[in-house]
Motif scaffolding. Structure first.
Motif: not given
Ligand code: HEM
Length: 467
Positions: A76, A92, A99, A103, A276-277, A280, A345, A347, A406, A408, A412, A414
């Motif tokens: 990002r 994110a 990260w 993650r 994010a959760g 969306t 998102f 990048k 949708p 991605s 990275r 979702c």
């Protein structure tokens, strides 16, 4: 200025840029992007201030960037507007080792509190019941479903993180959801994005970036209180939820500070997962109800399938999903046409990368335009029309489509795709099992969305008529 207007050789083409300012009059929204792609091809560029940005359009090129060149766009860029709040922590908007570790932890433990114990499914079913009850209380009168839906969706991730849900009547939580919604809409406005081009200057000026920052600060204060309560009650022998497990991880990872397991990162991971959760999935559900209102025949067909396979006597479960191909196709089409995260998102190129014959130097901010994939004329039979047949074969069975991105793609992509798909299926099938959605006479909702960071419907009211 001569230096600022200089383009690296073989850099993706783009419209002429005003010296110093760049293309600040070009709105960074997916409709403008579609026009630019027609003019300059699938890989093009814009400049804001001294920052160059590359845009990638269409299924073929987006797949090339995210999947075939798996390690090219995993980072990002630093977004000054968000950096004030996120500071490079969390999932994110973080990069590198931190990260990867954060993650991985989230991936494992969303699952731990999920699939293995079937808890996620149960949380969503419990919440579907509350949601249907709340809709029933409206007794078929006109109402705006916005915050009930947002609260319901948010309660699923809240149950995972905090071990509890929030009543729809809880005004403190409602305030948090409203602040978040406002911040997300404002963050996508062109005027707010000027902050990212000129942070040093904009810091001192009034404007929507101020609202974004105060809203996030208030949300963080709310989440801090939840975390503090967990710290007080924490018993490592008996982890109740995600935060408890994370607190144990902080103890375990003391020797590895680079991995970032500490309370500051926990706070940002918490806001990441909630943000994010929530917006969306909730926005997808709102589009879903609008499409059902627009296409009563499609709504009726999905209801008939649900009645045939599940009936009216029990709640839908995930095990029903393979037996409801038409409903699945409708949900996929809602996600495609809803186009919730049109630009994905942000990048950046993690190394010098060649894409479509152009050179994108390491560190260049790059946007893969998901809208251009979901509406790609080469991939969809009727790209601009709501058409569940996009996801059905000639036997009426569900069929996957490559250009359905949708969430991605690539490293990275979702993190919450599985959870989101569970939510969309269980919430929508439960709602359609119990209600028929109709327009309020004279108030047909608009299919024209509001373009912020997400693509969300304009406020609307509907009738939820109990079946
Ligand atoms: C990232 C879409 C639901 C958690 C993303 C991205 C997209 C997306 C497009 C960016 C991927 C990229 O940069 O290539 C959606 C949609 C959803 C949804 C359309 C619902 C319909 C959720 C849920 C969660 C979640 C329920 C919570 C568990 C995340 C996280 C990231 C992310 C943490 C950042 C991943 C990273 O940077 O490594 N999502 N999402 N999302 N999503 Fe979702």
């Amino acid at each position: 200025d001569v230096v600022r207007n200089w383009r690296p050789s073989n850099f993706p083409p783009g419209p002429w840029a005003v010296p110093f300012l760049g293309n600040i009059f070009t709105g960074v929204d997916f409709k403008t992007m579609q026009k630019l792609a027609r003019e300059y091809g699938p890989v093009f560029s814009l400049r804001r201030g001294s920052q160059r940005m590359v845009f990638v359009s269409g299924y073929k090129m987006v797949k090339e960037a995210l999947v075939n060149q798996l390690d090219s766009f995993v980072e990002r860029p630093e977004l000054p507007l968000f950096h004030v709040i996120y500071k490079g922590l969390g999932i994110a908007l973080s990069n590198g080792y931190l990260w990867r570790k954060q993650r991985k932890f989230a991936n494992t433990h969303l699952r731990y509190f999920g699939e293995g114990q079937k808890t996620l499914e149960r949380y969503i079913q419990v919440e579907s019941n509350f949601l249907c009850e709340a809709f029933k209380e409206e007794q078929g009168r006109p109402f705006d479903p916005h915050y009930i839906l947002t609260n319901a969706v948010s309660n699923v991730i809240s149950s995972v993180l905090f071990g509890h849900r929030f009543e729809y009547s809880d005004s403190t939580f409602r305030k948090v959801l409203e602040l978040d919604n406002e911040a997300i809409v404002l963050a996508g406005f062109a005027q707010t994005q000027l902050y990212d081009a000129f942070p040093g200057l904009m810091k001192y000026l009034p404007g929507p970036h101020r609202t974004v920052h105060t809203n996030y600060t208030e949300i963080l204060n709310f989440l801090k209180k939840e975390i503090e309560k967990h710290q007080e009650e924490w018993n490592p022998e008996d982890p109740r939820d995600y935060i408890d497990v994370y607190l144990s991880e902080i103890e375990k990872k003391k020797e590895d500070p680079q991995a970032g397991f500490n309370v500051d990162t926990l706070l940002i991971c918490t806001i990441d997962l909630i943000e994010a959760g929530t917006e969306t999935s909730a926005t997808t559900l709102r589009w879903g109800l609008i499409f059902m209102i627009y296409y009563p025949d499609i709504q009726e067909k999905a209801q008939a399938e649900i009645d045939r396979v599940i009936g009216q006597a029990r709640q839908p479960t995930l095990a029903d999903r393979p037996n409801l191909p038409y409903t699945e196709a409708v949900i996929h089409e809602i996600q495609r046409m809803g186009n919730i995260v049109p630009l994905g998102f942000p990048k950046m190129a993690s190394k010098d990368t060649t894409l479509g014959g152009y050179l994108i130097p390491k560190g260049t901010a790059t946007t893969t335009i998901l809208a251009s994939v979901l509406f790609d004329k080469n991939e969809w039979e009727t790209p601009d029309t709501f058409n569940p047949a996009h996801f059905l074969d000639s036997m009426g069975q569900f069929r996957r489509r490559d250009a359905f991105l949708p969430f991605s793609a690539g490293k990275r992509m979702c993190l919450g795709e599985q959870l989101a798909r569970m939510e969309l299926f269980l919430f929508l099938s439960s709602l359609l099992q119990r209600f028929t959605f109709c327009p309020v006479p004279g108030e047909m909702p608009s299919l024209e969305g509001v373009l912020g960071f997400t693509h969300s419907p304009q406020d609307f009211r509907l009738l939820a008529v109990p079946r």
